[in-house]
Design a protein around this motif. Structure first.
Motif, PDB file in Angstrom:
ATOM      1  N   PRO A  64       0.828  -1.211   0.000  1.00  0.00           N
ATOM      2  CA  PRO A  64       0.000   0.000   0.000  1.00  0.00           C
ATOM      3  C   PRO A  64       0.857   1.253   0.000  1.00  0.00           C
ATOM      4  O   PRO A  64       2.000   1.248   0.491  1.00  0.00           O
ATOM      5  CB  PRO A  64      -0.800  -0.124   1.300  1.00  0.00           C
ATOM      6  CG  PRO A  64       0.004  -1.045   2.169  1.00  0.00           C
ATOM      7  CD  PRO A  64       0.675  -2.000   1.237  1.00  0.00           C
ATOM      8  N   ASP A  65       0.326   2.327  -0.565  1.00  0.00           N
ATOM      9  CA  ASP A  65       1.040   3.601  -0.556  1.00  0.00           C
ATOM     10  C   ASP A  65       1.288   4.055   0.875  1.00  0.00           C
ATOM     11  O   ASP A  65       0.462   3.840   1.772  1.00  0.00           O
ATOM     12  CB  ASP A  65       0.224   4.675  -1.277  1.00  0.00           C
ATOM     13  CG  ASP A  65       0.071   4.390  -2.760  1.00  0.00           C
ATOM     14  OD1 ASP A  65       0.843   3.572  -3.292  1.00  0.00           O
ATOM     15  OD2 ASP A  65      -0.836   4.978  -3.382  1.00  0.00           O
ATOM     16  N   ALA A  66       2.433   4.709   1.083  1.00  0.00           N
ATOM     17  CA  ALA A  66       2.753   5.292   2.388  1.00  0.00           C
ATOM     18  C   ALA A  66       2.731   6.809   2.261  1.00  0.00           C
ATOM     19  O   ALA A  66       3.065   7.360   1.206  1.00  0.00           O
ATOM     20  CB  ALA A  66       4.125   4.831   2.873  1.00  0.00           C
ATOM     21  N   ILE A  67       2.334   7.474   3.332  1.00  0.00           N
ATOM     22  CA  ILE A  67       2.296   8.938   3.318  1.00  0.00           C
ATOM     23  C   ILE A  67       3.108   9.481   4.486  1.00  0.00           C
ATOM     24  O   ILE A  67       3.245   8.838   5.529  1.00  0.00           O
ATOM     25  CB  ILE A  67       0.851   9.472   3.407  1.00  0.00           C
ATOM     26  CG1 ILE A  67       0.161   8.968   4.690  1.00  0.00           C
ATOM     27  CG2 ILE A  67       0.065   9.096   2.175  1.00  0.00           C
ATOM     28  CD1 ILE A  67      -1.137   9.665   5.006  1.00  0.00           C
ATOM     29  N   HIS A  68       3.661  10.661   4.272  1.00  0.00           N
ATOM     30  CA  HIS A  68       4.373  11.394   5.327  1.00  0.00           C
ATOM     31  C   HIS A  68       3.808  12.809   5.336  1.00  0.00           C
ATOM     32  O   HIS A  68       3.895  13.525   4.330  1.00  0.00           O
ATOM     33  CB  HIS A  68       5.872  11.414   5.043  1.00  0.00           C
ATOM     34  CG  HIS A  68       6.634  12.389   5.879  1.00  0.00           C
ATOM     35  ND1 HIS A  68       7.538  13.277   5.352  1.00  0.00           N
ATOM     36  CD2 HIS A  68       6.602  12.634   7.201  1.00  0.00           C
ATOM     37  CE1 HIS A  68       8.027  14.030   6.326  1.00  0.00           C
ATOM     38  NE2 HIS A  68       7.481  13.655   7.446  1.00  0.00           N
ATOM     39  N   VAL A  69       3.181  13.189   6.433  1.00  0.00           N
ATOM     40  CA  VAL A  69       2.521  14.484   6.543  1.00  0.00           C
ATOM     41  C   VAL A  69       3.225  15.314   7.599  1.00  0.00           C
ATOM     42  O   VAL A  69       3.419  14.872   8.732  1.00  0.00           O
ATOM     43  CB  VAL A  69       1.027  14.317   6.919  1.00  0.00           C
ATOM     44  CG1 VAL A  69       0.345  15.679   6.988  1.00  0.00           C
ATOM     45  CG2 VAL A  69       0.323  13.417   5.912  1.00  0.00           C
ATOM     46  N   ASP A  70       3.618  16.535   7.249  1.00  0.00           N
ATOM     47  CA  ASP A  70       4.316  17.429   8.167  1.00  0.00           C
ATOM     48  C   ASP A  70       3.349  18.104   9.131  1.00  0.00           C
ATOM     49  O   ASP A  70       2.177  18.311   8.825  1.00  0.00           O
ATOM     50  CB  ASP A  70       5.054  18.535   7.401  1.00  0.00           C
ATOM     51  CG  ASP A  70       6.453  18.119   7.027  1.00  0.00           C
ATOM     52  OD1 ASP A  70       6.938  17.101   7.546  1.00  0.00           O
ATOM     53  OD2 ASP A  70       7.069  18.810   6.195  1.00  0.00           O
TER      54      ASP A  70
END
Length: 289
Positions: free
Chosen positions: A237-243
């Motif tokens: 699955p896609d991974a996300i990184h949110v600031d």
């Protein structure tokens, strides 16, 4: 989950309750993998202790995650068990002792997500993204952090430059960057720093794996902050990184990923074509005199 701890106060036994270490922490992973490999190799704790140059009690505490491993512990365990590419325990050790500027959640992204990604998409409303920053630009960004020392600035700059090595690999990920057009005129350091930085953007986009598009400042969909989306191999699955201003979020939760994907597409609709974006970057670079 909790554990009972007894200690003495003025000669009297007192019982308190302390939480067990976070089961998802790198220190717990370190201990669990150490125990698993030791048992697979049919080694006693005493045998491992002799190889590490410590006591059996210290090995027991490492496995139960009640002792922080040293760098030498990690290196000797990698040599002893030859796990993965020989740096598994060393990588976990770096995450355990990470400074506040490089917390475990971000170490996880830079060490486990970015290097394996097929495609990286990013949105940055305030600054040039870290993967495309020059050393001088990154130094200016870090040196204005509250209460930071010069040594810490140096360490963070070095870590950022090392992180950029994925762009220059033989098989780099496809990097698709969206940047708010206001970033071109947001002063970071002096004119020389800005000219170099914008020149670097023009240079790096000559690589077929890197695309930079500017986004019209009227776009309000991205005002909540920067983020990245990583497309991973083998159907992962896609991974996300949110600031955020305190701690970022790394997640592969489909609900979170879909939300960020929707926001990315809303922002992209306000993006200028890449050839127009490059022309705008060149014009802004000439203005920094």
């Amino acid at each position: 989950m909790e554990q009972e701890v007894r200690f003495s106060v003025f000669g009297r036994n007192v019982m308190s309750v302390e939480p067990f270490p976070d089961p998802g922490s790198p220190r717990v992973r370190f201990g669990a993998e150490m125990r698993r490999l030791r048992e697979e190799a049919q080694l006693s704790q005493a045998a491992v202790a002799s190889r590490l140059g410590c006591t059996q009690t210290q090995v027991s505490r490492l496995e139960s995650a009640t002792r922080t491993p040293s760098k030498s512990d990690a290196e000797r365990l990698d040599r002893l068990f030859g796990n993965g590419d020989g740096t598994f325990f060393a990588g976990l050790h770096r995450r355990i002792v990470a400074r506040p500027g490089s917390p475990a959640w971000f170490m996880n992204w830079t060490e486990e997500v970015e290097p394996t990604a097929l495609v990286l998409r990013s949105w940055d409303p305030l600054l040039v993204p870290g993967l495309l920053q020059t050393e001088a630009y990154a130094r200016q960004v870090f040196c204005h952090a509250p209460r930071i020392t010069s040594d810490e600035v140096g360490e963070r700059v070095e870590a950022r430059i090392r992180r950029q090595s994925i762009i220059n690999r033989d098989d780099p990920p496809l990097l698709l960057v969206l940047i708010d057009e206001g970033v071109l005129r947001r002063r970071v350091g002096g004119p020389e720093v800005m000219r170099e930085q914008l020149g670097h953007l023009l240079e790096v986009t000559q690589q077929p794996s890197v695309t930079v598009q500017l986004v019209d400042q009227q776009c309000l969909s991205g005002m909540l902050g920067a983020f990245m989306i990583a497309e991973l191999p083998n159907g992962q699955p896609d991974a996300i990184h949110v600031d955020s201003s305190t701690e970022g979020q790394v997640s592969a939760d489909p609900v979170h990923a879909t939300s960020i994907w929707n926001r990315y597409e809303a922002i992209r609709r306000w993006a200028y074509p890449d050839h127009m974006s490059l022309k705008m970057i060149e014009e802004a670079r000439r203005e920094w005199i």
